[in-house]
Write an enzyme that holds these catalytic residues in place. Sequence first.
Site, mmCIF file in Angstrom:
data_model
loop_
_atom_site.group_PDB
_atom_site.id
_atom_site.type_symbol
_atom_site.label_atom_id
_atom_site.label_comp_id
_atom_site.label_asym_id
_atom_site.label_seq_id
_atom_site.Cartn_x
_atom_site.Cartn_y
_atom_site.Cartn_z
ATOM 1 N N MET A 251 -9.280 7.924 -0.306
ATOM 2 C CA MET A 251 -10.155 8.258 0.837
ATOM 3 C C MET A 251 -10.699 9.676 0.655
ATOM 4 S SD MET A 251 -7.873 6.884 4.041
ATOM 5 C CE MET A 251 -6.868 5.395 3.938
ATOM 6 N N ASP B 79 -4.877 3.631 -1.864
ATOM 7 C CA ASP B 79 -5.997 3.939 -0.976
ATOM 8 C C ASP B 79 -6.565 5.317 -1.294
ATOM 9 O OD1 ASP B 79 -6.093 1.623 0.827
ATOM 10 O OD2 ASP B 79 -4.056 2.244 1.370
ATOM 11 N N SER C 184 0.852 -1.194 0.000
ATOM 12 C CA SER C 184 0.000 0.000 0.000
ATOM 13 C C SER C 184 0.885 1.241 0.000
ATOM 14 C CB SER C 184 -0.894 0.019 1.239
ATOM 15 O OG SER C 184 -1.472 1.309 1.373
ATOM 16 N N MET D 130 -11.479 -6.420 5.388
ATOM 17 C CA MET D 130 -10.627 -5.464 6.113
ATOM 18 C C MET D 130 -10.208 -6.062 7.452
ATOM 19 S SD MET D 130 -10.134 -2.795 4.232
ATOM 20 C CE MET D 130 -9.258 -1.828 5.476
ATOM 21 N N HIS E 59 -1.183 -1.193 -4.189
ATOM 22 C CA HIS E 59 -2.493 -0.918 -3.587
ATOM 23 C C HIS E 59 -2.581 0.586 -3.327
ATOM 24 C CE1 HIS E 59 -5.986 -2.031 -0.995
ATOM 25 N NE2 HIS E 59 -5.571 -1.039 -0.205
ATOM 26 N N MET F 115 -12.303 4.143 -0.692
ATOM 27 C CA MET F 115 -13.006 4.384 0.577
ATOM 28 C C MET F 115 -13.705 5.714 0.441
ATOM 29 S SD MET F 115 -9.961 2.949 3.009
ATOM 30 C CE MET F 115 -8.793 3.075 1.653
ATOM 31 N N ASP G 168 -6.390 -6.542 4.275
ATOM 32 C CA ASP G 168 -5.783 -5.214 4.252
ATOM 33 C C ASP G 168 -5.864 -4.612 5.644
ATOM 34 O OD1 ASP G 168 -4.937 -2.647 3.653
ATOM 35 O OD2 ASP G 168 -6.734 -2.102 2.524
ATOM 36 N N HIS H 223 -8.321 0.877 -3.998
ATOM 37 C CA HIS H 223 -9.222 0.646 -2.862
ATOM 38 C C HIS H 223 -9.961 1.953 -2.589
ATOM 39 C CE1 HIS H 223 -9.554 -0.397 1.728
ATOM 40 N NE2 HIS H 223 -10.730 -0.354 1.135
#
Length: 233
Positions: free
Chosen positions: A37, A35, A10, A137, A33, A68, A175, A66
């Site tokens: 957000m 993230d 990540s 998760m 990966h 979020m 993750d 990913h």
Amino acid sequence: MTRPLHVHPSILASDFTRLGAELQRIVSADAAHVDVMDNHFVPNLTIGLPVVEALQKVTPVPLDLHLMIEEVDQWGPRYAETGAHSVTFHVEASRDPRQLARDLRSAGSRAAMALKPGTPFADYADLLPELDMVLVMTVEPGFGGQSFMHDQLEVVREVRRAVGESGLDLAIQVDGGVDADTVVDAAAAGADVFVAGSAVFRGDDVAGAIADLRVGALRGARSQGDGEPGSGR
Ligand code: DX5
Ligand code: ZN
């Protein structure tokens, strides 16, 4: 049956002032990966579509996105269109996960659903035929550097059982708090894609950390008579 085992560092734990160079440090990984957000679905705020588009131009490995974010039904396909290897949405955020998964696949990406701790997998098990991966998760989403939640291993086992019974070819990703120790337990429970931020980027030897995760994953999978050192993307 043997499953390929994949390590996805990540980049949340990498140096955000030099993301292009950080991606070059993880060429031995199976994917990066990323993230995303939005400060609404989770309290943190990271990067959005323009930065993902920029990363696509320079990354030496596929991107595992990913998301979020809220409004994921609307925005998810836009991320898929960047050329993402996979796009993961949270079922807690999607109004129509079945349609979203179809939209992601139509845009050329693999489709994955993520479950926060506490979200019952059984409520979404009927979506498996629309999906390429389930993300369980192992921390509350939002921040790197948290401790692995061992009670989530029961969810990994539950998803692994359901995938086995379905006969479908689905990956199971974990993750949060994954390191050279916890990866063993996650693999033994049935996970085959391992996201690790801090464990990969906290030291100087990024390639060594990725190799250590592969060794741990293989050990866990073999304890169940399963697993092969994957690199197939
Ligand atoms: C947390 C993110 C994770 C995070 C993992 O919400 O989804 O991908 O980067 O970081 P570590 O491996 O440090 O727990
Ligand atoms: Zn993540």
